[in-house]
Write a protein that holds these residues in place. Structure first.
Motif, mmCIF file in Angstrom:
data_model
loop_
_atom_site.group_PDB
_atom_site.id
_atom_site.type_symbol
_atom_site.label_atom_id
_atom_site.label_comp_id
_atom_site.label_asym_id
_atom_site.label_seq_id
_atom_site.Cartn_x
_atom_site.Cartn_y
_atom_site.Cartn_z
ATOM 1 N N LYS A 291 -14.961 8.136 38.593
ATOM 2 C CA LYS A 291 -14.414 8.604 39.873
ATOM 3 C C LYS A 291 -15.383 9.513 40.619
ATOM 4 O O LYS A 291 -15.222 9.730 41.820
ATOM 5 C CB LYS A 291 -13.084 9.315 39.630
ATOM 6 C CG LYS A 291 -11.954 8.343 39.288
ATOM 7 C CD LYS A 291 -10.638 9.049 39.022
ATOM 8 C CE LYS A 291 -9.541 8.019 38.730
ATOM 9 N NZ LYS A 291 -8.254 8.659 38.357
ATOM 10 N N ASN B 117 -7.618 -2.023 38.712
ATOM 11 C CA ASN B 117 -7.215 -1.082 39.748
ATOM 12 C C ASN B 117 -7.628 0.320 39.313
ATOM 13 O O ASN B 117 -7.416 0.700 38.157
ATOM 14 C CB ASN B 117 -5.685 -1.165 39.940
ATOM 15 C CG ASN B 117 -5.199 -0.350 41.120
ATOM 16 O OD1 ASN B 117 -5.499 0.831 41.239
ATOM 17 N ND2 ASN B 117 -4.433 -0.994 41.991
ATOM 18 N N GLU B 118 -8.201 1.088 40.215
ATOM 19 C CA GLU B 118 -8.712 2.419 39.887
ATOM 20 C C GLU B 118 -7.655 3.305 39.238
ATOM 21 O O GLU B 118 -7.957 4.107 38.347
ATOM 22 C CB GLU B 118 -9.243 3.096 41.156
ATOM 23 C CG GLU B 118 -9.882 4.459 40.914
ATOM 24 C CD GLU B 118 -10.391 5.096 42.194
ATOM 25 O OE1 GLU B 118 -9.902 6.188 42.527
ATOM 26 O OE2 GLU B 118 -11.264 4.499 42.847
ATOM 27 N N LYS B 119 -6.395 3.157 39.646
ATOM 28 C CA LYS B 119 -5.312 3.988 39.108
ATOM 29 C C LYS B 119 -5.050 3.706 37.626
ATOM 30 O O LYS B 119 -4.469 4.520 36.923
ATOM 31 C CB LYS B 119 -4.030 3.764 39.912
ATOM 32 C CG LYS B 119 -4.119 4.243 41.361
ATOM 33 C CD LYS B 119 -2.826 3.961 42.106
ATOM 34 C CE LYS B 119 -2.918 4.422 43.555
ATOM 35 N NZ LYS B 119 -1.671 4.112 44.311
ATOM 36 N N GLU B 120 -5.491 2.526 37.170
ATOM 37 C CA GLU B 120 -5.254 2.133 35.785
ATOM 38 C C GLU B 120 -6.418 2.494 34.868
ATOM 39 O O GLU B 120 -6.367 2.219 33.667
ATOM 40 C CB GLU B 120 -5.038 0.602 35.711
ATOM 41 C CG GLU B 120 -3.837 0.101 36.497
ATOM 42 C CD GLU B 120 -2.534 0.509 35.837
ATOM 43 O OE1 GLU B 120 -2.397 0.294 34.620
ATOM 44 O OE2 GLU B 120 -1.657 1.055 36.542
ATOM 45 N N SER C 27 -1.922 13.708 31.857
ATOM 46 C CA SER C 27 -1.030 13.789 33.020
ATOM 47 C C SER C 27 -0.077 14.971 32.901
ATOM 48 O O SER C 27 0.387 15.529 33.894
ATOM 49 C CB SER C 27 -0.235 12.490 33.175
ATOM 50 O OG SER C 27 0.607 12.272 32.056
#
Length: 382
Positions: A314, A120-123, A259
């Motif tokens: 990305k 998954n891109e978020k990971e 983050s």
């Protein structure tokens, strides 16, 4: 998420971290007849080959599949380690780097493209961080074992390394191929035009290439010479390298730091730490402080990698991911190869001159990073 691919890639990179000769890489080569300048010349030839091979390998990966590319590349990687074990001359060490260039240019971008297509891109930043950390974890364990091996034989460090690379190449056959879109025709011109339009990414790649070349020169080659000049015992290089790899495993937590501070601020902090570490190498002779500077350099370098991989992936909005990643890598390789030659030449003058030059390179990298941030600002508000 294709967990099979993710866990297999984790295991493969972990096994390829078992470079038992790593802690004594320069000493190993010197005892087999290579001068430090010859090591850098061979490195530069390797970089040039990687530049030439990046786009063809990226095309091959997007055309025929990531798994096939990784299988071929990892087999070549294994063969290169066998040649390294057998090498006793400039030509044999050159052959080893040529084989490695073919291998690394095939793996470059392809391993990341396969991972990115399996998650998954978020990971992505978390997975890339763990991927990088596991490579360092392998070298950490190898370094501990190396401190024992070198007491008996330097040759055994190269032989055992080839065994683990053989196992890693076998595991590549068990990967699952991911869907490769646009399989019948890869538009290389479109990929090149896309990269040309991504000026901010290119600035970032150049900045990271410069800082990575400094880390490669200092934390792989020059630090060994510096510490020996300060009276450090060769027997402890294995334990030192193990400690450095333990520090590098911090890359697994890069996503936590980025983050909190953001990717841009994090990159700036890491670049400044690497620059200050080079300054410590130039001006100090205290072994504990030099080791601390080396650890900070390695930790910062390890944390830069997942951030850059996340940004690069990305940024890609076209289908031929492996080809674009290969072009990105090629752009960095062009700069790295030129810088590597100069560092090698400067190292013939003195170890102090090489550290001075590395500090200058770090300042140029910081300038390019600031230009990248400025470009992001104007693009955001234009």
């Amino acid at each position: 998420m294709n967990k099979r691919n993710v866990y297999l890639m984790y295991l493969i990179i972990f096994l390829q971290g078992f470079v038992f000769y790593g802690p004594v890489a320069v000493i190993y080569r010197q005892r087999r007849g290579l001068a430090v300048s010859s090591i850098f010349i061979i490195e530069s030839i390797s970089w040039i080959l990687m530049i030439i091979l990046e786009i063809p390998w990226g095309y091959f990966a997007d055309r025929f599949g990531y798994k096939k590319t990784l299988v071929i590349s990892n087999i070549l990687f294994f063969i290169s380690k066998i040649v390294f074990y057998k090498a006793h001359s400039f030509n044999m060490f050159l052959l080893e780097r040529i084989l490695m260039a073919f291998s690394l240019s095939g793996i470059s971008g392809c391993d990341i493209a396969l991972l990115y297509s399996s998650i998954n891109e978020k990971e992505s930043e978390k997975v890339f961080g763990r991927y990088s950390a596991l490579s360092n974890a392998g070298l950490f364990l190898a370094s501990i074992i190396s401190s024992i091996l070198v007491k008996y034989s330097l040759d055994s460090t190269a032989l055992l390394t080839s065994v683990f690379y053989g196992i890693a190449s076998i595991l590549t056959f068990f990967l699952t191929e991911v869907e490769v879109k646009n399989k019948n025709r890869i538009n290389i011109k479109l990929c090149i035009d896309f990269v040309k339009s991504s000026k901010n990414i290119i600035l970032l790649i150049f900045a990271v290439s410069l800082i990575n070349e400094v880390v490669q020169a200092v934390a792989v080659f020059l630090y060994q010479i510096k510490l020996i000049n300060c009276g450090f015992n060769i027997v402890y290089f294995g334990l030192l390298t193990a400690f450095l790899q333990l520090v590098r495993i911090s890359s697994a937590k890069t996503h936590v730091l980025s983050s909190k501070f953001g990717q841009n601020k994090s990159l700036m902090i890491f670049f400044i730490i690497i620059t200050l570490s080079c300054l410590a190498f130039l001006t100090l002779k205290n072994i504990p402080i030099i080791i601390i500077a080396l650890a900070l350099m390695c930790s910062s370098s390890a944390m830069i990698s997942p951030i850059i991989l996340d940004i690069e992936n990305k940024s890609i909005s076209i289908q031929d991911r492996a080809t674009v990643l290969s072009i990105y890598a090629m752009c960095g390789d062009i700069l790295s190869s030129a810088v590597n030659v100069v560092i090698g030449k400067v190292s013939d003058i003195s170890i102090e001159a090489s550290f001075t030059f590395c500090i200058i390179i770090c300042f140029f990298a910081l300038i390019l990073l600031c230009l990248n941030f400025k470009g992001q600002f104007f693009n955001k508000y234009s």
